[in-house]
Scaffold this motif. Structure first.
Motif, mmCIF file in Angstrom:
data_model
loop_
_atom_site.group_PDB
_atom_site.id
_atom_site.type_symbol
_atom_site.label_atom_id
_atom_site.label_comp_id
_atom_site.label_asym_id
_atom_site.label_seq_id
_atom_site.Cartn_x
_atom_site.Cartn_y
_atom_site.Cartn_z
ATOM 1 N N PRO A 325 0.811 -1.219 0.000
ATOM 2 C CA PRO A 325 0.000 0.000 0.000
ATOM 3 C C PRO A 325 0.849 1.276 0.000
ATOM 4 N N TYR A 326 0.384 2.271 -0.767
ATOM 5 C CA TYR A 326 1.062 3.566 -0.858
ATOM 6 C C TYR A 326 0.027 4.674 -0.879
ATOM 7 N N VAL A 327 0.490 5.886 -0.567
ATOM 8 C CA VAL A 327 -0.326 7.088 -0.762
ATOM 9 C C VAL A 327 0.528 8.118 -1.483
ATOM 10 N N PHE A 328 -0.140 9.086 -2.114
ATOM 11 C CA PHE A 328 0.578 10.171 -2.776
ATOM 12 C C PHE A 328 0.521 11.402 -1.880
ATOM 13 N N GLU A 329 1.687 11.840 -1.476
ATOM 14 C CA GLU A 329 1.819 13.023 -0.631
ATOM 15 C C GLU A 329 2.110 14.223 -1.532
ATOM 16 N N VAL A 330 1.441 15.345 -1.294
ATOM 17 C CA VAL A 330 1.661 16.549 -2.094
ATOM 18 C C VAL A 330 2.885 17.277 -1.555
ATOM 19 N N LEU A 331 3.910 17.448 -2.408
ATOM 20 C CA LEU A 331 5.115 18.177 -2.005
ATOM 21 C C LEU A 331 4.937 19.665 -2.234
ATOM 22 N N LYS A 332 4.486 20.013 -3.422
ATOM 23 C CA LYS A 332 4.138 21.389 -3.766
ATOM 24 C C LYS A 332 3.227 21.313 -4.982
ATOM 25 N N LYS A 367 -8.944 11.546 -4.706
ATOM 26 C CA LYS A 367 -9.410 11.266 -6.071
ATOM 27 C C LYS A 367 -8.253 11.519 -7.042
ATOM 28 N N GLY A 368 -8.011 10.562 -7.895
ATOM 29 C CA GLY A 368 -6.950 10.682 -8.872
ATOM 30 C C GLY A 368 -5.664 10.003 -8.459
ATOM 31 N N ALA A 369 -5.658 9.322 -7.292
ATOM 32 C CA ALA A 369 -4.432 8.676 -6.818
ATOM 33 C C ALA A 369 -3.956 7.597 -7.799
ATOM 34 N N TYR A 370 -4.873 6.827 -8.353
ATOM 35 C CA TYR A 370 -4.474 5.781 -9.293
ATOM 36 C C TYR A 370 -4.001 6.369 -10.628
ATOM 37 N N ASP A 371 -4.554 7.523 -11.000
ATOM 38 C CA ASP A 371 -4.067 8.192 -12.218
ATOM 39 C C ASP A 371 -2.614 8.610 -12.043
ATOM 40 N N LEU A 373 -0.481 7.128 -10.060
ATOM 41 C CA LEU A 373 0.321 5.898 -10.041
ATOM 42 C C LEU A 373 0.629 5.443 -11.463
ATOM 43 N N MET A 374 -0.362 5.526 -12.353
ATOM 44 C CA MET A 374 -0.133 5.128 -13.746
ATOM 45 C C MET A 374 0.885 6.055 -14.407
ATOM 46 N N ALA A 375 0.780 7.346 -14.090
ATOM 47 C CA ALA A 375 1.729 8.300 -14.679
ATOM 48 C C ALA A 375 3.137 8.043 -14.175
ATOM 49 N N LEU A 376 3.268 7.679 -12.896
ATOM 50 C CA LEU A 376 4.583 7.396 -12.324
ATOM 51 C C LEU A 376 5.186 6.136 -12.941
ATOM 52 N N LYS A 377 4.334 5.122 -13.164
ATOM 53 C CA LYS A 377 4.818 3.897 -13.801
ATOM 54 C C LYS A 377 5.314 4.183 -15.214
ATOM 55 N N ASN A 378 4.565 4.989 -15.961
ATOM 56 C CA ASN A 378 4.966 5.317 -17.331
ATOM 57 C C ASN A 378 6.287 6.083 -17.349
ATOM 58 N N LYS A 379 6.437 6.976 -16.348
ATOM 59 C CA LYS A 379 7.679 7.750 -16.270
ATOM 60 C C LYS A 379 8.868 6.827 -16.006
ATOM 61 N N SER A 380 8.684 5.852 -15.113
ATOM 62 C CA SER A 380 9.778 4.921 -14.776
ATOM 63 C C SER A 380 10.166 4.090 -15.981
ATOM 64 N N GLU A 381 9.176 3.663 -16.756
ATOM 65 C CA GLU A 381 9.458 2.838 -17.936
ATOM 66 C C GLU A 381 10.212 3.632 -18.985
ATOM 67 N N GLU A 382 9.895 4.942 -19.143
ATOM 68 C CA GLU A 382 10.567 5.785 -20.135
ATOM 69 C C GLU A 382 12.033 6.003 -19.748
ATOM 70 N N GLU A 383 12.249 6.111 -18.419
ATOM 71 C CA GLU A 383 13.615 6.341 -17.973
ATOM 72 C C GLU A 383 14.459 5.078 -18.069
#
Length: 383
Positions: A325-332, A367-371, A373-383
């Motif tokens: 389990p994870y959560v998305f924390e807002v940094l800024k 709301k939007g936490a899974y969106d 997560l998908m964006a983070l996964k795509n970013k990791s794959e591109e890198e």
């Protein structure tokens, strides 16, 4: 020491210095060791933010009810397992109950026959006639005694005879009631050698102990009946569960066959000894509607356990990545960090964060936490 030896020593010291410097330059600093990996941080552009629906919240305190799953079976309170017998012996003429059948209070459950039933009614009628005669004689002697026409001794004897006749008549009346014969309905024309046995309450037949034609003696049980009010639920609780179980706690019970049908009960007693299998018996009594079940029926039960307030987040804010389990924390603005958390109970749309203290007063994506997560996964794959 010659020049060549000195040169070798200098080369060795220079090599050692280079090795130590290289080790120090590759070791991460404490700040670098605790920093969140770049792969866990996501930055959205202005355009991405406009096309992503997000909502935010903070960790809050909420009272959550925990449940305990127990299992056991139905038992009968010995005080409510009733053996039906007759005050006088007789031969079983007919039986109107079957094992497992339900019955109503006042229902005829058997007929018994015996000549002594006729004899008892005969004695009652004879004694009733004697009582009437004794009563007339007593009142006549009382009147004469008041007129001093008879002695006190004669009057006292008449009074004693009357009292004796009254007592004997009342005793026979009570005997008739024991075999369900109404004294006031007994007459020379209604003498009968058969009596009826009636059900004492609404209930269930546990066992039929006699058969037609059998002679039963006085107090010999004919039937074993179950009063549903005495139906108990015996549950098995392990030692670690005992601290959260108390007398009076509400229970919802159900069978394996019909799990959708729930029966309400409340804990009646909590055992004080642990059996060899590590369990302790918990007894509960059903409330309201009594289940139409027989003793020995296996049941499951859910026990509500009240606990103190917990740190929670909405279920929607917790995402699963690689089964953790994870959560998305807002940094800024537009920057988010994927943070690992430890979750506990989940109730009514909220989940308990066991390590929620570390995220207190932080803005968390709902709301939007899974969106994200998908964006983070795509970013990791591109890198």
């Amino acid at each position: 020491m010659n020049t060549q030896s000195i040169l070798r020593i200098l080369i060795f010291l220079l090599s050692l210095t280079c090795i130590l410097y290289a080790c120090q330059s590759t070791a991460p600093s404490p700040e670098e060791q605790t920093a969140t990996p770049v792969a866990n941080v996501l930055q959205l552009s202005e355009a991405q933010l406009q096309h992503t629906i997000l909502s935010f919240t903070e960790i809050a305190e909420k009272s959550m009810d925990e449940t305990r799953q127990l299992n056991g079976k139905i038992e009968i309170d010995p005080a409510q397992l009733v053996s039906v017998s007759t005050a006088f012996g007789g031969r079983v003429q007919s039986i109107h109950l079957l094992p497992g059948a339900h019955f109503k209070k006042g229902q005829v459950i058997a007929f018994l026959e015996d000549p002594q039933f006729i004899q008892l009614q005969q004695e009652y009628l004879s004694q009733k006639a004697l009582l009437k005669q004794a009563s007339l004689h007593y009142h006549r002697q009382k009147e004469l005694n008041q007129q001093q026409a008879v002695s006190d001794k004669t009057f006292q004897q008449a009074e004693a005879d009357y009292q004796t006749a009254y007592i004997q008549t009342r005793a026979l009346e009570e005997k008739l009631k024991l075999i369900h014969i109404v004294p006031g309905q007994v007459s020379a024309a209604t003498l009968k050698g058969t009596i009826k046995l009636y059900a004492p309450f609404d209930g269930l037949v546990s066992r039929v102990l006699v058969n037609r034609g059998q002679y039963v003696s006085a107090t010999e049980p004919l039937f074993e009946l179950i009063n549903p009010q005495g139906m108990l639920l015996r549950l098995n609780a392990f030692e670690k569960e005992l601290s959260s179980l108390n007398i009076g706690q509400a229970i919802e019970a159900y069978t394996h066959i019909r799990p959708e049908e729930k029966w309400k009960a409340r804990i009646l007693t909590v055992g004080s000894q642990i059996a060899e299998d590590g369990t302790t018996p918990i007894y509960a009594r059903f409330e309201g509607k009594i289940p139409p079940l027989v003793a020995g029926t296996y049941m499951n039960a859910v026990v509500q356990v009240q606990h103190a307030k917990r740190l929670v987040l909405p279920d929607e804010s917790v995402v699963s990545y690689e089964n953790k389990p994870y959560v998305f924390e807002v940094l800024k603005e537009g920057n988010f960090r994927l943070t690992s958390v430890h979750t506990g109970l989940s109730r009514e749309g909220y989940v308990h964060l066991i390590d929620g203290d570390k995220l207190l007063h932080r803005k968390i994506v709902v709301k939007g936490a899974y969106d994200l997560l998908m964006a983070l996964k795509n970013k990791s794959e591109e890198e």
